[in-house]
Scaffold this motif. Structure first.
Motif, mmCIF file in Angstrom:
data_model
loop_
_atom_site.group_PDB
_atom_site.id
_atom_site.type_symbol
_atom_site.label_atom_id
_atom_site.label_comp_id
_atom_site.label_asym_id
_atom_site.label_seq_id
_atom_site.Cartn_x
_atom_site.Cartn_y
_atom_site.Cartn_z
ATOM 1 N N GLU A 177 0.828 -1.205 0.000
ATOM 2 C CA GLU A 177 0.000 0.000 0.000
ATOM 3 C C GLU A 177 0.865 1.259 0.000
ATOM 4 O O GLU A 177 0.565 2.227 -0.717
ATOM 5 N N ARG B 23 -8.892 -7.375 -6.262
ATOM 6 C CA ARG B 23 -9.275 -6.697 -5.032
ATOM 7 C C ARG B 23 -8.570 -5.335 -5.044
ATOM 8 O O ARG B 23 -7.348 -5.264 -5.096
ATOM 9 N N THR B 24 -9.359 -4.280 -5.021
ATOM 10 C CA THR B 24 -8.833 -2.928 -5.121
ATOM 11 C C THR B 24 -9.217 -2.142 -3.872
ATOM 12 O O THR B 24 -10.378 -2.152 -3.462
ATOM 13 N N LEU B 25 -8.244 -1.435 -3.284
ATOM 14 C CA LEU B 25 -8.504 -0.702 -2.058
ATOM 15 C C LEU B 25 -9.442 0.457 -2.342
ATOM 16 O O LEU B 25 -9.191 1.281 -3.228
ATOM 17 N N SER C 64 -3.888 -2.794 -5.511
ATOM 18 C CA SER C 64 -4.759 -3.816 -6.078
ATOM 19 C C SER C 64 -4.046 -5.157 -6.095
ATOM 20 O O SER C 64 -2.816 -5.221 -6.203
ATOM 21 N N TYR D 75 -10.739 -3.825 0.779
ATOM 22 C CA TYR D 75 -10.557 -3.981 -0.666
ATOM 23 C C TYR D 75 -11.863 -4.447 -1.310
ATOM 24 O O TYR D 75 -12.523 -5.360 -0.801
ATOM 25 N N LEU E 218 -8.051 -9.314 2.426
ATOM 26 C CA LEU E 218 -8.198 -8.069 1.677
ATOM 27 C C LEU E 218 -9.597 -7.496 1.834
ATOM 28 O O LEU E 218 -9.770 -6.277 1.972
#
Length: 247
Positions: free
Chosen positions: A58, A244-246, A69, A90, A85
């Protein structure tokens, strides 16, 4: 039979990021934010300290202006990474199927075509501009990064023209005796004429002359028309992934 981890490896080589950092089994990929694949972590191994690894990813991505991601397939490590995540905030994005086939089977299923298809080992400026207009995101700087991604690995590039106008294009990444279909695009004015299939046929025919036997592609899980076509051509689903995207 190729494994999910093997498919992850193939696809990473077929669409290589400009910069990659090894992190205790993870491959942290960066390409100035251009395309999600080239700006996500491929978690091929399990880090000794998961929390510290996540903090590092991150911090690195945010320092480069990239949204943190991860690409999550059945081979992702640790095996409960997706749950970690999700708990960390995420969001799930782009559920995708990876389909594979023998090139000989696909060629047998494709209709013959009299359309002239030009095949090159380099994407010229016209090909690049057409692809970027149809599928690109960003301006000239992002387009330049995208070209670097394309140029980092061997590939074949197909172009169909109608007069001075490009009607359809495609790219076939070459990875050992495998190949990967990318960037299949048709001008809206020329759709429903079988040009995409002509592009695929020409690319695969050329690949067979270089000893390539297998082909893979990725398709969004909810793209029913494309899945119907690929099933008819002999493709079967061997793996899957999502991002998986923050948030």
């Amino acid at each position: 039979m190729i494994t999910a981890a093997g498919i992850d490896h193939l696809m990473n080589r077929g669409w290589p990021a400009a910069h990659s950092t090894e992190l205790d089994g993870w491959l942290v990929r960066r390409a100035a934010g251009v395309t999600l694949r080239a700006n996500s972590v491929l978690p091929a191994g399990a880090p000794y300290d998961l929390g510290k690894a996540l903090d590092y990813v991150e911090t690195l991505y945010q320092a480069h202006g990239i949204t943190p991601s991860f690409q999550i397939s059945p081979a992702a490590q640790p095996t409960d990474l997706d749950d970690h995540l999700a708990t960390r905030g995420y969001q799930l994005k782009n559920p995708t199927l990876v389909q594979c086939a023998e090139i000989a089977d696909v060629l047998a299923a494709l209709p013959s075509s009299a359309v002239e298809v030009n095949i090159s080992s380099v994407a010229d400026d016209a090909w690049m501009q057409f692809w970027w207009q149809n599928d690109g995101r960003g301006g000239p700087a992002e387009q330049a990064v995208a070209r670097q991604i394309l140029d980092r690995g061997p590939a074949l590039y197909a172009t169909i023209r109608s007069g001075d106008q490009i009607a359809a294009i495609g790219r076939l990444a070459l990875v050992d005796d495998w190949s990967g279909l990318y960037c299949i695009a048709t001008d809206p004015a020329f759709r429903r004429q079988g040009l995409a299939q002509a592009v695929i046929r020409a690319l695969l025919q050329k690949a067979t002359t270089q000893g390539v036997r297998h082909v893979y592609l990725s398709v969004l899980a909810n793209n029913t028309p494309a899945l119907t076509l690929y099933t008819r051509l002999g493709f079967t689903t061997l793996s899957r992934y999502h991002y998986r995207t923050l948030a």
